[in-house]
Design an enzyme around this catalytic site. Structure first.
Site, short mmCIF file in Angstrom:
data_model
loop_
_atom_site.label_atom_id
_atom_site.label_comp_id
_atom_site.label_asym_id
_atom_site.label_seq_id
_atom_site.Cartn_x
_atom_site.Cartn_y
_atom_site.Cartn_z
N ASN A 6 39.81 -63.73 -75.72
CA ASN A 6 41.05 -62.97 -75.64
C ASN A 6 41.50 -62.69 -77.07
O ASN A 6 41.96 -63.59 -77.76
CB ASN A 6 42.09 -63.81 -74.87
CG ASN A 6 43.46 -63.17 -74.82
OD1 ASN A 6 43.61 -61.99 -75.19
ND2 ASN A 6 44.45 -63.91 -74.37
N LYS A 64 43.99 -61.13 -78.02
CA LYS A 64 45.46 -61.03 -78.10
C LYS A 64 45.82 -59.82 -78.98
O LYS A 64 45.10 -58.83 -78.96
CB LYS A 64 46.06 -62.34 -78.62
CG LYS A 64 45.61 -63.54 -77.78
CD LYS A 64 46.43 -64.77 -78.00
CE LYS A 64 45.90 -65.90 -77.10
NZ LYS A 64 46.70 -67.11 -77.16
N HIS A 70 49.10 -63.92 -68.06
CA HIS A 70 49.01 -64.81 -69.22
C HIS A 70 50.40 -65.33 -69.59
O HIS A 70 51.36 -64.55 -69.59
CB HIS A 70 48.37 -64.09 -70.42
CG HIS A 70 47.98 -65.04 -71.51
ND1 HIS A 70 48.92 -65.63 -72.33
CD2 HIS A 70 46.78 -65.55 -71.88
CE1 HIS A 70 48.29 -66.45 -73.17
NE2 HIS A 70 46.99 -66.42 -72.92
N GLU A 79 45.23 -72.65 -67.54
CA GLU A 79 45.65 -72.70 -68.94
C GLU A 79 46.99 -73.43 -69.04
O GLU A 79 48.05 -72.80 -68.94
CB GLU A 79 45.87 -71.28 -69.48
CG GLU A 79 44.62 -70.51 -69.76
CD GLU A 79 44.85 -69.55 -70.93
OE1 GLU A 79 44.11 -69.62 -71.89
OE2 GLU A 79 45.80 -68.74 -70.87
N GLY A 118 47.15 -72.49 -78.08
CA GLY A 118 47.56 -72.37 -79.48
C GLY A 118 47.93 -73.69 -80.11
O GLY A 118 48.62 -73.72 -81.13
N SER A 171 43.11 -74.01 -76.44
CA SER A 171 42.51 -74.73 -77.58
C SER A 171 41.02 -75.05 -77.38
O SER A 171 40.56 -76.13 -77.75
CB SER A 171 43.29 -76.01 -77.88
OG SER A 171 44.59 -75.65 -78.33
#
Ligand code: PGA
Length: 254
Positions: free
Chosen positions: A12, A14, A98, A170, A176, A214
């Protein structure tokens, strides 16, 4: 786009990239990942770069996808991008729900369900992100939270809509951050999700579950070996060609 035996690897991007960066990034990925035909690899790019991804990745073993889509097909929806528009660029997979979007743009579970349906109707693969935040985990209500996210889709469209789709577990607190969820936490949630969707069906091979949050070159193998995990969704690690390669190289024989 995937057979059950193939591990799934989804990147992804982003809101990263530029024409210049992507030119060498897409080309390097295309070249370096060409060995890994045992994997199902998809890169989710920002809308403006779909054309570039299509041009460069066409004919490679890397699929390309998007990170969101409108719930309507066309009309007066300023700033929105429809399923048929991204389909024009042979987009195969779309991330929906998301947590970064849910938080920033207040996406409701109903909105997400409608988008999920729109992606299916346009013959693309929805990648539904579900997961709890830290407060919910500490309160022990993570399964309730995930169940509500999935149940909205089940109630509106029935369990068949999940056929051929991918669910990403997730946990928001692991995205992150410095560390992924533990194998025990992930295995338990994957089991819970499969039971929720297929409570009445014995063959649950039609839904794939990936883990996100992560993921990196050090933990990818361990994550992919967890019972019930069919692959990984990665953010930061996907932007580094060498790390992307290391991850594919470490899991392609599992
Ligand atoms: P991360 O992001 O791999 O950088 O934690 C994952 C995601 O948000 O999909």
């Amino acid at each position: 786009m995937k057979t059950k035996s193939k591990k799934i690897v989804i990147g992804n991007m982003k809101m990263h990239g530029s024409l210049d960066f992507n030119e060498s990034y897409f080309k390097s990925l295309k070249q370096k990942l060409s060995l890994f035909n045992e994997l199902s690899i998809t890169l989710c790019v920002p809308y403006p770069y779909l054309f570039q991804a299509q041009k460069i990745l066409m004919g490679s073993n890397i699929h390309w996808g998007c990170q969101n889509v409108a719930k309507e097909l066309e009309g007066p929806f300023t700033g929105e991008v429809s399923a048929s528009m991204i389909k024009d660029f042979q987009c195969e997979l779309v991330i929906v729900g998301h947590s970064e979007r849910n938080t920033a743009y207040c996406e409701s579970d109903e909105n997400i369900a409608e988008k999920f349906n729109m992606i299916k109707k346009n013959n693309m693969t929805p990648l539904l992100c579900v997961g709890e935040n830290l407060i919910e985990r500490e309160a022990g209500i993570m399964e309730k939270v995930v169940s509500e996210q999935i149940k909205t889709i089940l109630d509106l469209y029935g369990q068949d809509i999940f056929k051929g789709s991918i669910i990403a577990y997730e946990p928001i607190w692991a995205i992150g951050s410095d560390s992924a969820a533990s194998p025990e936490q992930i295995e338990k949630m994957c089991e819970f999700i499969k039971q929720l969707i297929y409570s009445n069906v014995t063959d649950n091979d039609d839904v794939n579950i990936v883990y996100g949050g992560s993921v990196n070159a050090k933990n990818a193998v361990q994550l992919c070996e967890i019972n019930g995990v069919d692959g990984i969704l990665m953010g930061r690690a996907s932007l580094d060609v060498n790390e992307f390669y290391e991850i594919c190289n470490s899991i392609h024989k599992i």
